[in-house]
Structures are given as C-alpha cells and as structure tokens.
Design a protein around this motif. Structure first.
Motif, short mmCIF file in Angstrom:
data_model
loop_
_atom_site.label_atom_id
_atom_site.label_comp_id
_atom_site.label_asym_id
_atom_site.label_seq_id
_atom_site.Cartn_x
_atom_site.Cartn_y
_atom_site.Cartn_z
N ASP A 4 22.42 60.53 -11.56
CA ASP A 4 21.14 60.31 -10.91
C ASP A 4 20.75 58.84 -10.83
O ASP A 4 19.79 58.49 -10.13
CB ASP A 4 20.05 61.08 -11.66
N ALA A 5 21.49 57.99 -11.55
CA ALA A 5 21.14 56.56 -11.57
C ALA A 5 21.95 55.75 -10.57
O ALA A 5 21.68 54.56 -10.37
CB ALA A 5 21.34 56.00 -12.98
N ILE A 6 22.92 56.37 -9.91
CA ILE A 6 23.77 55.63 -8.98
C ILE A 6 23.01 55.35 -7.69
O ILE A 6 22.50 56.27 -7.04
CB ILE A 6 25.07 56.42 -8.67
N GLY A 59 27.32 65.66 0.60
CA GLY A 59 27.46 64.22 0.59
C GLY A 59 26.15 63.52 0.85
O GLY A 59 25.25 64.06 1.50
N GLU A 60 26.04 62.29 0.34
CA GLU A 60 24.85 61.47 0.54
C GLU A 60 25.27 60.12 1.10
O GLU A 60 26.38 59.64 0.87
CB GLU A 60 24.13 61.24 -0.80
N SER A 61 24.36 59.49 1.80
CA SER A 61 24.59 58.14 2.32
C SER A 61 23.86 57.15 1.42
O SER A 61 22.63 57.15 1.35
CB SER A 61 24.08 58.04 3.76
N LEU A 62 24.64 56.33 0.70
CA LEU A 62 24.07 55.30 -0.16
C LEU A 62 24.49 53.93 0.34
O LEU A 62 25.41 53.80 1.16
CB LEU A 62 24.57 55.47 -1.60
N GLU A 63 23.84 52.91 -0.16
CA GLU A 63 24.26 51.55 0.14
C GLU A 63 25.69 51.37 -0.34
O GLU A 63 26.01 51.67 -1.50
CB GLU A 63 23.33 50.55 -0.54
N SER A 64 26.56 50.88 0.52
CA SER A 64 27.98 50.81 0.17
C SER A 64 28.67 49.69 0.92
O SER A 64 28.15 49.15 1.90
CB SER A 64 28.68 52.15 0.46
N ASP A 65 29.88 49.37 0.45
CA ASP A 65 30.69 48.36 1.09
C ASP A 65 32.15 48.73 0.87
O ASP A 65 32.49 49.41 -0.10
CB ASP A 65 30.41 46.98 0.49
N VAL A 66 33.03 48.32 1.79
CA VAL A 66 34.46 48.55 1.67
C VAL A 66 35.15 47.21 1.74
O VAL A 66 34.97 46.45 2.71
CB VAL A 66 34.99 49.49 2.77
N GLU A 67 35.94 46.89 0.72
CA GLU A 67 36.61 45.60 0.63
C GLU A 67 38.12 45.79 0.53
O GLU A 67 38.62 46.90 0.38
CB GLU A 67 36.12 44.83 -0.60
N ARG A 118 27.18 63.83 -5.98
CA ARG A 118 26.81 63.85 -7.40
C ARG A 118 26.54 65.27 -7.85
O ARG A 118 26.09 66.11 -7.08
CB ARG A 118 25.61 62.95 -7.66
N ASP A 119 26.84 65.53 -9.11
CA ASP A 119 26.59 66.83 -9.70
C ASP A 119 25.99 66.59 -11.09
O ASP A 119 26.70 66.39 -12.07
CB ASP A 119 27.89 67.64 -9.81
N PRO A 136 47.21 53.08 0.45
CA PRO A 136 46.81 52.26 -0.68
C PRO A 136 45.91 53.01 -1.66
O PRO A 136 45.28 54.00 -1.32
CB PRO A 136 46.04 51.11 -0.03
N GLU A 137 45.86 52.51 -2.87
CA GLU A 137 44.97 53.06 -3.87
C GLU A 137 43.53 52.76 -3.51
O GLU A 137 43.20 51.65 -3.08
CB GLU A 137 45.31 52.43 -5.22
N VAL A 138 42.65 53.75 -3.67
CA VAL A 138 41.22 53.56 -3.38
C VAL A 138 40.47 53.49 -4.71
O VAL A 138 40.52 54.43 -5.50
CB VAL A 138 40.66 54.71 -2.52
N ARG A 139 39.80 52.39 -4.93
CA ARG A 139 39.02 52.21 -6.16
C ARG A 139 37.54 52.12 -5.80
O ARG A 139 37.17 51.50 -4.79
CB ARG A 139 39.46 50.95 -6.90
N ALA A 140 36.71 52.72 -6.64
CA ALA A 140 35.26 52.69 -6.42
C ALA A 140 34.57 52.08 -7.64
O ALA A 140 34.87 52.47 -8.77
CB ALA A 140 34.72 54.09 -6.17
N GLU A 141 33.69 51.12 -7.39
CA GLU A 141 32.83 50.59 -8.45
C GLU A 141 31.40 50.92 -8.07
O GLU A 141 30.94 50.58 -6.97
CB GLU A 141 33.00 49.08 -8.61
N PHE A 142 30.70 51.58 -8.98
CA PHE A 142 29.35 52.06 -8.71
C PHE A 142 28.31 51.06 -9.20
O PHE A 142 28.62 50.13 -9.94
CB PHE A 142 29.16 53.43 -9.34
N SER A 143 27.07 51.27 -8.79
CA SER A 143 26.00 50.31 -9.06
C SER A 143 25.74 50.13 -10.56
O SER A 143 25.19 49.10 -10.96
CB SER A 143 24.71 50.75 -8.36
N ASP A 144 26.13 51.10 -11.37
CA ASP A 144 25.94 50.97 -12.82
C ASP A 144 27.17 50.37 -13.50
O ASP A 144 27.27 50.39 -14.73
CB ASP A 144 25.61 52.33 -13.44
#
Length: 262
Positions: free
Chosen positions: A142-144, A61-69, A83-84, A105-113
C-alpha cells in the motif's frame, strides 16, 4: 538436451523439437490488457506443500508514476503495477515484444520504497513476445507510489544444454501443491539421470499462451540440483499468473551447471 514441447489439453505427448500449437479455446493476449483472466480449471498433478507463497495474484493493474531505463528500454511496450495487500506481495506485469537481439533481457524493478525484484526471461526467442512478471514482498504494497524498470543484459543461457543421452526432464502442468492451503499452479518435472556419474543441473521451463506468446520463462524453485547417477529428482516451476488453464503448451530443458560435464 533438446528443448521439448508438451502439448496440453489432451494426453500429454513429449515431442523432440518444436511442435504445433494445440488450441484449447483460449483467447491470445492482444496487447489491450496485461491483467490475466482468472482461469484455474486444471487438474491436480502434485501435492507439494510450499514454504514460500507462490500462489498467483489476480489483482487488477494500476497506473503509477514509472520510468523505463536501460539499453533495451524500447522493448518494453507496456507495463502495469499490481498489489495484493492480503499476501503482502506487489510487482509489475509487462510485455516485451519480439526483437532481433537474441535472448530477452532481464527486467529489474526498483520501487519507490527502494525494494526491488527481477524477472529473467530464460530462453525466450527473438521472435517471441514475453509477458514478464516482476514480484516483490519485502515492502508494504500500500506504500508503493511508483517504480523504475531497467532492462540491461540478462536472459543469458547457461554453460550449455544437457544431452538427453544423459539426463531427461518430463512432467505435468496443473495444480502442483499448496501454500497455507491455497492452490499453487505450474509444472512439476521429473529429472532422470541416466549417466554413469553424478551431475549438477539447471532446470528451465517456458509456458506459452499461444505459438509466440510466452507467459512464463524461468528456473525451478531449486536453482541448481544435484542428481546422483541413476536417480530421479522432482522439480517445481510455480506459475505467477492466475490463468494456468490458458497455457497451450510448455517447453522444458536442462542445462549443465558446471563446466565439468560429459
């Protein structure tokens, strides 16, 4: 039908209702690390060839800039990016703690791209911890640079469970096939229609690391299946984590897909 738990590690015996946990020497997740331990020492239970890459990802796992809404943001107690680059897949692992609101609840992720993905914890109970895995492949791993999780709604039940008087789900946990010669793990199920008419069903499965920790909760690869009267159909539940040997037991059930049911 009643949800049926299948204990793993010895002769698999289906039992009605909730059974006790059978220890296999695994260490329950203690919340300190979301990256699963690589443990794939399981038997081959099916030889399906998959066209979609369902092989597990064991990347750290990596720590990236993130938010939970969202309305249930406080339920997400921990999360990490993975990432792989070789397979072109990436996503978020996380933990939702027990809560008193019913289904997870459903968990949805939107990435920086602007790519996105989701994980719906079907049937996760309010006293269970859910280790979700949101996985995507439409972007460049690699771009996330960051991501946002949202947790509004989702995780709801279908029209209703199908009675075992009409249909049953039984199966086995282990290696269920391959993708491009690489192993795919999870559950292979056999759906038997003992009813006098054809039915349409949603097969569901939960896989437990311990009595209250759910590592997988989802539907089969074919979301809705049509099973003719008297027929049997095979369904597959690929497991996204690389620790299939850590699973203590699974719980499977079938739900009606339409209101036109017995």
């Amino acid at each position: 039908m009643k949800r049926r738990r299948y204990l793993l590690g010895v002769i698999t015996v289906p039992t009605a209702g909730v059974a006790g946990c059978l220890s296999r020497g695994s260490t329950p997740d203690d919340g300190s690390d979301l990256t699963p331990e690589d443990d794939r020492d399981v038997e081959t239970v099916a030889t399906e060839t998959f066209d979609t890459d369902f092989t597990p990802i064991c990347a750290d796992g990596e720590s990236l800039e993130s938010d939970v809404e969202g309305s249930y943001a406080e339920l997400v107690t921990d999360h990490e990016f993975f990432r792989d680059a070789e397979s072109g897949r990436y996503g978020v692992r996380g933990r939702i703690g027990p809560w008193e609101g019913g289904n997870i609840p459903e968990v949805r992720a939107e990435f920086s791209d602007e790519s996105h993905a989701k994980d719906t914890g079907f049937g996760v109970a309010e006293d269970e911890t859910y280790l979700f895995t949101v996985m995507a492949s439409e972007g460049n791993p690699d771009a996330i640079e960051g991501y946002t999780l949202s947790t509004d709604g989702g995780g709801v039940e279908d029209i209703g469970p199908a009675s075992e008087e009409y249909v049953t789900l039984d199966g086995d946990w282990g290696q269920i096939g391959t993708y491009d010669d690489a192993p795919v793990y999870g559950y292979v199920g056999r759906v038997d229609n003992n009813h006098t008419k054809d039915v349409t069903l949603y097969p569901h499965l939960k896989a437990y690391l311990d009595e209250t920790t759910v590592a997988y909760a989802g539907q089969s690869t074919e979301l809705g299946i049509d099973v003719a009267s008297g027929d049997t159909q095979t369904v597959y539940f690929p497991y996204p984590r690389c620790d299939p040997a850590k699973i203590e037991y699974v719980e499977g059930w079938l739900a009606w897909a339409t209101m036109d049911n017995p």
